[in-house]
Write a protein that holds these residues in place. Structure first.
Motif, PDB file in Angstrom:
ATOM      1  N   HIS A 222       0.812  -1.077  -0.067  1.00  0.00           N
ATOM      2  CA  HIS A 222      -0.141  -0.025   0.109  1.00  0.00           C
ATOM      3  C   HIS A 222       0.864   1.328  -0.064  1.00  0.00           C
ATOM      4  N   SER A 223       1.895   1.242   0.779  1.00  0.00           N
ATOM      5  CA  SER A 223       2.783   2.576   0.766  1.00  0.00           C
ATOM      6  C   SER A 223       3.351   2.888  -0.485  1.00  0.00           C
ATOM      7  N   ILE A 224       4.096   1.753  -1.037  1.00  0.00           N
ATOM      8  CA  ILE A 224       4.669   2.115  -2.316  1.00  0.00           C
ATOM      9  C   ILE A 224       3.845   2.449  -3.462  1.00  0.00           C
ATOM     10  N   LEU A 225       2.596   1.675  -3.315  1.00  0.00           N
ATOM     11  CA  LEU A 225       1.487   1.853  -4.591  1.00  0.00           C
ATOM     12  C   LEU A 225       0.994   3.239  -4.595  1.00  0.00           C
ATOM     13  N   MET A 226       0.787   3.809  -3.150  1.00  0.00           N
ATOM     14  CA  MET A 226       0.079   4.993  -3.150  1.00  0.00           C
ATOM     15  C   MET A 226       1.047   6.062  -3.658  1.00  0.00           C
ATOM     16  N   GLU A 227       2.465   5.968  -3.348  1.00  0.00           N
ATOM     17  CA  GLU A 227       3.411   6.788  -3.917  1.00  0.00           C
ATOM     18  C   GLU A 227       3.281   6.773  -5.414  1.00  0.00           C
ATOM     19  N   PHE A 315      10.581   9.400  -9.331  1.00  0.00           N
ATOM     20  CA  PHE A 315      11.233   8.261  -9.877  1.00  0.00           C
ATOM     21  C   PHE A 315      12.481   7.816  -8.570  1.00  0.00           C
ATOM     22  N   ALA A 316      13.184   8.864  -8.136  1.00  0.00           N
ATOM     23  CA  ALA A 316      14.332   8.659  -7.231  1.00  0.00           C
ATOM     24  C   ALA A 316      13.712   8.130  -5.819  1.00  0.00           C
ATOM     25  N   LYS A 317      12.527   8.731  -5.502  1.00  0.00           N
ATOM     26  CA  LYS A 317      12.018   8.451  -4.428  1.00  0.00           C
ATOM     27  C   LYS A 317      11.475   7.123  -4.191  1.00  0.00           C
ATOM     28  N   LEU A 318      10.706   6.580  -5.338  1.00  0.00           N
ATOM     29  CA  LEU A 318      10.075   5.372  -5.652  1.00  0.00           C
ATOM     30  C   LEU A 318      11.182   4.185  -5.532  1.00  0.00           C
ATOM     31  N   THR A 319      12.276   4.518  -6.388  1.00  0.00           N
ATOM     32  CA  THR A 319      13.290   3.546  -6.188  1.00  0.00           C
ATOM     33  C   THR A 319      13.816   3.300  -4.788  1.00  0.00           C
ATOM     34  N   GLN A 320      13.924   4.455  -4.103  1.00  0.00           N
ATOM     35  CA  GLN A 320      14.348   4.151  -2.669  1.00  0.00           C
ATOM     36  C   GLN A 320      13.610   3.168  -2.043  1.00  0.00           C
ATOM     37  N   LEU A 321      12.333   3.612  -2.111  1.00  0.00           N
ATOM     38  CA  LEU A 321      11.291   2.809  -1.209  1.00  0.00           C
ATOM     39  C   LEU A 321      11.498   1.453  -1.597  1.00  0.00           C
ATOM     40  N   ILE A 322      11.429   1.238  -2.724  1.00  0.00           N
ATOM     41  CA  ILE A 322      11.566  -0.191  -3.375  1.00  0.00           C
ATOM     42  C   ILE A 322      12.871  -1.143  -2.895  1.00  0.00           C
ATOM     43  N   ASN A 323      13.755  -0.484  -2.969  1.00  0.00           N
ATOM     44  CA  ASN A 323      15.378  -0.787  -2.540  1.00  0.00           C
ATOM     45  C   ASN A 323      15.298  -1.094  -1.064  1.00  0.00           C
ATOM     46  N   GLU A 324      14.601  -0.499  -0.276  1.00  0.00           N
ATOM     47  CA  GLU A 324      14.508  -0.613   1.197  1.00  0.00           C
ATOM     48  C   GLU A 324      13.283  -1.635   1.592  1.00  0.00           C
ATOM     49  N   LEU A 325      12.575  -2.278   0.779  1.00  0.00           N
ATOM     50  CA  LEU A 325      11.533  -3.215   0.997  1.00  0.00           C
ATOM     51  C   LEU A 325      12.160  -4.576   1.499  1.00  0.00           C
ATOM     52  N   ASP A 326      11.781  -5.117   2.447  1.00  0.00           N
ATOM     53  CA  ASP A 326      11.955  -6.389   2.899  1.00  0.00           C
ATOM     54  C   ASP A 326      11.598  -7.451   1.746  1.00  0.00           C
ATOM     55  N   THR A 327      12.558  -8.052   1.150  1.00  0.00           N
ATOM     56  CA  THR A 327      11.872  -8.950   0.166  1.00  0.00           C
ATOM     57  C   THR A 327      11.508 -10.252   0.639  1.00  0.00           C
ATOM     58  N   ALA A 328      11.656 -10.442   2.006  1.00  0.00           N
ATOM     59  CA  ALA A 328      10.720 -11.741   2.513  1.00  0.00           C
ATOM     60  C   ALA A 328       9.427 -11.275   2.714  1.00  0.00           C
ATOM     61  N   THR A 329       8.947 -10.029   2.654  1.00  0.00           N
ATOM     62  CA  THR A 329       7.598  -9.548   2.836  1.00  0.00           C
ATOM     63  C   THR A 329       6.767  -9.761   1.402  1.00  0.00           C
ATOM     64  N   ILE A 330       7.554  -9.321   0.510  1.00  0.00           N
ATOM     65  CA  ILE A 330       6.856  -9.145  -0.945  1.00  0.00           C
ATOM     66  C   ILE A 330       8.263  -8.744  -1.866  1.00  0.00           C
ATOM     67  N   GLU A 333      10.016  -7.153  -7.172  1.00  0.00           N
ATOM     68  CA  GLU A 333       9.814  -7.096  -8.919  1.00  0.00           C
ATOM     69  C   GLU A 333       8.262  -6.602  -9.058  1.00  0.00           C
ATOM     70  N   VAL A 334       7.318  -7.024  -8.155  1.00  0.00           N
ATOM     71  CA  VAL A 334       5.982  -6.515  -8.294  1.00  0.00           C
ATOM     72  C   VAL A 334       6.117  -5.060  -8.618  1.00  0.00           C
ATOM     73  N   PHE A 335       6.803  -4.271  -7.909  1.00  0.00           N
ATOM     74  CA  PHE A 335       6.727  -2.794  -8.023  1.00  0.00           C
ATOM     75  C   PHE A 335       7.599  -2.406  -9.141  1.00  0.00           C
ATOM     76  N   THR A 336       8.562  -2.978  -9.493  1.00  0.00           N
ATOM     77  CA  THR A 336       9.403  -2.310 -10.811  1.00  0.00           C
ATOM     78  C   THR A 336       8.632  -2.896 -11.909  1.00  0.00           C
ATOM     79  N   GLU A 337       7.890  -3.789 -11.878  1.00  0.00           N
ATOM     80  CA  GLU A 337       6.964  -3.855 -13.387  1.00  0.00           C
ATOM     81  C   GLU A 337       6.013  -2.718 -13.409  1.00  0.00           C
ATOM     82  N   PHE A 338       5.545  -2.278 -12.283  1.00  0.00           N
ATOM     83  CA  PHE A 338       4.421  -1.131 -12.656  1.00  0.00           C
ATOM     84  C   PHE A 338       5.174  -0.181 -12.903  1.00  0.00           C
TER      85      PHE A 338
END
Length: 347
Positions: A222-227, A315-330, A333-338
């Protein structure tokens, strides 16, 4: 599989789903022939025809979450859910076009603009929404996540309607008050009117299908997709003014419609006293001269450059959010595809 092949497979399912809805209307609810023809045309005119990114995202996200190619049955069910998002989008757009008095949608006249339709489009939008639940009942009633899907769709629909309400009362066409236009209010409108159903809904659907139960995973998504959704709507506002109607499939009317657009908010922030008077005199006027005056002011304020700078920062902010994501959670690639689908888009 290429995007064009995915789209071809996705589109191939549509007629089956229309037939499913029509079967219920005819055999359970005694819909007469003239109503059958009307309903079929309503669905076929309004539901397909867009970019299908929302629907296809359900399929691609589900495959990413499973970490393997989908079986035939899994693919079909993901496509049905993808189409349910497209059906929901069509419900919103048919109604929204009437509220905004828009002229074209997806390269053709808005449904309500057809002489034989007019205000009947109000009920037609309801029929499109109701059809979603016929499809869900047929294909998902026995699934353990069926109630989760129903809850999700009802919640997202209500949130979108709240966002639309705020959008409409912030900028009624018959009362121009530019002091109502603030970035804070704009962000709230965008969050609920666009981001939730366009970005969070497809991913959350796929997560339910994949058996994801961890609340932290849904919160992170939700956090990433709202951004991402906020950027998408700002980009949409930009294209409304600067996009080629032949490419984006509609003629932009945000200036004429007194929309609380990102562009006018930026203009109000950058304008001096004389420039603000130009906005107050010409914004939300229907005549071509006023629209041209507003666009000339946008050019003077270099809003195209302002948008380009915003796009890079977003785009820079979104990239940072994705890079900080705990991949054990999700998976990331889900977000980079978007992101690939929306950044630098032209329509």
């Amino acid at each position: 599989m290429t995007m064009s092949e995915q789209l071809k497979q996705f589109l191939a399912v549509f007629d089956t789903l229309v037939a499913d809805v029509m079967d219920v209307a005819v055999n359970q609810y005694e819909t007469p022939k003239e109503s059958q023809q009307w309903m079929s045309e309503n669905l076929k005119y309004n539901v397909p025809g867009g970019k299908m990114n929302r629907g296809l995202s359900v399929v691609s996200t589900y495959e990413i979450l499973l970490g393997r190619p989908l079986t035939k049955d899994e693919l079909f069910k993901a496509q049905v859910l993808g189409w349910s998002v497209e059906w929901l989008q069509a419900f919103f757009l048919v109604a929204d076009d009437m509220m905004d008095q828009s002229q074209t949608r997806r390269g053709q006249p808005c449904w309500y603009k057809k002489p034989e339709v007019s205000n009947i489009a109000i009920n037609d939008s309801f029929v499109i929404e109701g059809s979603i639940y016929i499809l869900l009942k047929k294909y998902f009633r026995s699934e353990p996540y069926y109630v989760d899907l129903l809850d999700l769709l009802h919640e997202v629909t209500f949130q979108t309607e709240l966002g639309q309400m705020l959008d409409l009362i912030t900028a009624p066409e018959d009362h121009v008050d530019l002091t109502r236009f603030t970035l804070s209010k704009y962000k709230t409108i965008v969050k609920y009117k666009t981001a939730v159903y366009s970005f969070y809904l497809p991913v959350a659907m796929a997560m339910h299908m994949a058996g994801v139960k961890n609340p932290a995973a849904f919160a992170a998504a939700h956090s990433i997709l709202m951004e991402m959704g906020e950027f998408f709507q700002i980009q949409d506002d930009y294209l409304d003014c600067y996009g080629d109607p032949a490419v984006i499939g509609k003629i932009g009317t945000d200036i004429q419609d007194n929309k609380c657009s990102w562009l006018v908010i930026q203009a109000l922030d950058l304008a001096n006293a004389d420039q603000r008077k130009i906005l107050e005199q010409h914004y939300a006027r229907k005549d071509e001269a006023s629209v041209a005056a507003v666009k000339a002011l946008y050019k003077e304020l270099e809003l195209q450059r302002v948008f380009t700078e915003y796009e890079e920062k977003s785009f820079a902010k979104l990239t940072q959010l994705i890079n900080e994501l705990d991949t054990a959670t999700i998976p990331r690639e889900v977000f980079t595809e978007f992101a690939k689908k929306i950044y630098k888009r032209q329509k």
